[in-house]
Write a protein that holds these residues in place. Structure first.
Motif, mmCIF file in Angstrom:
data_model
loop_
_atom_site.group_PDB
_atom_site.id
_atom_site.type_symbol
_atom_site.label_atom_id
_atom_site.label_comp_id
_atom_site.label_asym_id
_atom_site.label_seq_id
_atom_site.Cartn_x
_atom_site.Cartn_y
_atom_site.Cartn_z
ATOM 1 N N LEU A 1 2.447 3.982 -15.808
ATOM 2 C CA LEU A 1 3.172 4.362 -14.615
ATOM 3 C C LEU A 1 4.119 3.230 -14.240
ATOM 4 O O LEU A 1 3.727 2.062 -14.298
ATOM 5 N N ALA A 2 5.325 3.581 -13.845
ATOM 6 C CA ALA A 2 6.304 2.560 -13.474
ATOM 7 C C ALA A 2 7.064 3.020 -12.244
ATOM 8 O O ALA A 2 7.762 4.032 -12.287
ATOM 9 N N GLU A 3 6.905 2.247 -11.149
ATOM 10 C CA GLU A 3 7.598 2.582 -9.908
ATOM 11 C C GLU A 3 8.961 1.913 -9.861
ATOM 12 O O GLU A 3 9.169 0.849 -10.455
ATOM 13 N N CYS B 1 8.316 7.288 -9.506
ATOM 14 C CA CYS B 1 7.287 6.841 -10.437
ATOM 15 C C CYS B 1 7.486 7.592 -11.745
ATOM 16 O O CYS B 1 7.374 8.825 -11.779
ATOM 17 N N ALA B 2 7.763 6.860 -12.802
ATOM 18 C CA ALA B 2 7.899 7.456 -14.124
ATOM 19 C C ALA B 2 6.551 7.413 -14.827
ATOM 20 O O ALA B 2 5.899 6.357 -14.869
ATOM 21 N N TYR C 1 2.331 1.787 -4.381
ATOM 22 C CA TYR C 1 1.810 2.005 -5.720
ATOM 23 C C TYR C 1 1.744 3.500 -6.042
ATOM 24 O O TYR C 1 1.326 4.303 -5.196
ATOM 25 N N CYS C 2 2.108 3.820 -7.240
ATOM 26 C CA CYS C 2 1.912 5.158 -7.773
ATOM 27 C C CYS C 2 0.549 5.195 -8.447
ATOM 28 O O CYS C 2 0.140 4.219 -9.097
ATOM 29 N N TRP D 1 -2.833 3.022 -12.312
ATOM 30 C CA TRP D 1 -2.012 2.457 -11.238
ATOM 31 C C TRP D 1 -0.729 1.884 -11.824
ATOM 32 O O TRP D 1 -0.736 1.315 -12.906
ATOM 33 N N GLY D 2 0.346 2.023 -11.057
ATOM 34 C CA GLY D 2 1.566 1.337 -11.411
ATOM 35 C C GLY D 2 1.511 -0.106 -10.935
ATOM 36 O O GLY D 2 0.537 -0.539 -10.317
#
Length: 119
Positions: free
Chosen positions: A4-6, A22-23, A94-95, A109-110
């Motif tokens: 996950l990347a925010e 969030c990708a 956080y995503c 978690w991101g």
């Protein structure tokens, strides 16, 4: 590389807007429920918005009517549109991806993205 990347954090004045994105990998996006959490300095991480088992979107009381979470299925992204921002919204956001069928109940978690609201 994380699952996950925010992105989209930053600093805005109170009353302004920001959109967080969030990708997620395709596996996570299609198999896990997702949500947004935040952690302010000196406080515990709290839920901002999340997907329930029935697909209902749940929002923390303080963001109800101001924040909107949505998915973009074509891009495998989860967004959080934040309007009418307040100084108390300042936190690291956080995503998260979770759920009983999310890779055997794993929670992902991101890395978090900083949101700062100035008065």
């Amino acid at each position: 590389q994380g699952q996950l990347a925010e992105s989209g954090g930053g600093s805005v004045q109170a009353g302004g807007s920001l959109q967080l994105t969030c990708a997620a990998s395709g596996g996570i996006f299609n198999n896990c429920r997702m949500g947004w959490y935040r952690q302010a300095p000196g406080k515990e991480r709290e839920r901002v918005s999340s997907e329930s088992r029935t697909g209902t979107l749940i929002y923390e009381d303080s963001v109800m009517g101001r924040f909107t979470m949505s998915r973009d299925n074509a891009k495998n992204t989860l967004s959080l549109q934040m309007n009418s921002l307040k100084t108390e919204d300042t936190a690291v956001y956080y995503c998260a991806a979770y759920g009983s069928i999310c890779y055997g109940g794993t929670t992902f978690w991101g890395q978090g993205t900083q949101v700062t609201i100035t008065s």
